[in-house]
Design a protein around this motif. Structure first.
Motif, PDB file in Angstrom:
ATOM      1  N   VAL A  82       0.905  -1.217  -0.020  1.00 20.99           N
ATOM      2  CA  VAL A  82       0.212   0.105   0.002  1.00 20.99           C
ATOM      3  C   VAL A  82       1.036   1.253  -0.150  1.00 20.99           C
ATOM      4  O   VAL A  82       1.818   1.522   0.699  1.00 20.99           O
ATOM      5  N   SER A 111      -3.296   3.811  -2.447  1.00 23.35           N
ATOM      6  CA  SER A 111      -4.260   4.095  -1.624  1.00 23.35           C
ATOM      7  C   SER A 111      -3.537   5.048  -0.408  1.00 23.35           C
ATOM      8  O   SER A 111      -2.270   4.749  -0.111  1.00 23.35           O
ATOM      9  N   ASP A 112      -4.106   5.776   0.434  1.00 21.28           N
ATOM     10  CA  ASP A 112      -3.814   6.351   1.493  1.00 21.28           C
ATOM     11  C   ASP A 112      -4.129   5.088   2.657  1.00 21.28           C
ATOM     12  O   ASP A 112      -4.926   4.477   2.561  1.00 21.28           O
ATOM     13  N   GLN A 160       0.738   5.537  -1.970  1.00 18.37           N
ATOM     14  CA  GLN A 160       0.069   6.346  -2.953  1.00 18.37           C
ATOM     15  C   GLN A 160       1.347   7.149  -3.929  1.00 18.37           C
ATOM     16  O   GLN A 160       0.837   7.817  -4.932  1.00 18.37           O
ATOM     17  N   PHE A 211      -6.985   2.790   3.272  1.00 18.86           N
ATOM     18  CA  PHE A 211      -6.890   1.372   3.468  1.00 18.86           C
ATOM     19  C   PHE A 211      -7.520   0.780   4.559  1.00 18.86           C
ATOM     20  O   PHE A 211      -8.096  -0.491   4.458  1.00 18.86           O
TER      21      PHE A 211
END
Length: 178
Positions: A72, A100-101, A74, A105
């Motif tokens: 994850v 994603s932030d 950004q 998430f």
């Protein structure tokens, strides 16, 4: 930057020259995985690599037998580099690269993870809230481990899931157990 052990040992982790991403140093990564190997079996584990950067920790976990890793981040360059590494290693079916932030998430995931790497920017405004979100929401599996990398002046011994920490110069990695 390369994978230091396991199935993909010696393979390079793709990266760019951006200064916006701070990769985990090889010395810290080796020590972390030595510590983790004494405490868990990577075989079949589900891993979450938050603020993944170029994915060094997640790809190392895959090399050591993890079943699946969620990356994850950004940062556009980081996401492209992780996709390139996943293709090069042939692990696109064992990984999910999520743009994603991290907070968003964590709010929406229903998955449980055996191991969570969390390497936020050192300027992150609220480490404790992030730790509590991961440990309170059952993001960690029953025997799950959370590692969070931060500056040495921060101390989380007072948190209930705190286990221990290790210092590497100005970097501290704190370990938490479910």
């Amino acid at each position: 930057m390369q994978i230091i052990a396991g199935k993909y040992k010696g393979n390079k982790i793709r990266r760019t020259d951006t200064l916006a991403v701070r990769p985990c140093s090889s010395r810290v990564k080796k020590s972390l995985f030595d510590t983790l190997s004494a405490r868990m079996d990577f075989e079949g584990s589900i891993v979450l690599d938050l603020f993944a950067g170029f994915g060094s920790l997640g790809f190392e976990a895959l090399s050591r037998g993890s079943e699946f890793v969620y990356f994850v981040d950004q940062h556009t360059d980081a996401l492209k580099s992780m996709k390139s590494t996943a293709l090069h290693l042939g692990v696109t079916d064992k990984s999910s690269i999520v743009n994603s932030d991290v907070t968003a998430f964590l709010d929406r995931t229903t998955e449980q993870f055996d191991l969570v790497f969390c390497d936020p920017p050192y300027t992150w405004p609220d480490y404790e809230l992030l730790i509590e979100k991961i440990t309170a929401k059952s993001v960690l599996s029953e025997e799950g481990i959370l590692l969070i990398e931060h500056k040495t002046h921060l101390n989380f011994k007072h948190l209930p899931s705190y286990s221990f920490h290790k210092d590497y110069g100005m970097t501290r990695v704190t370990f938490f157990h479910h």
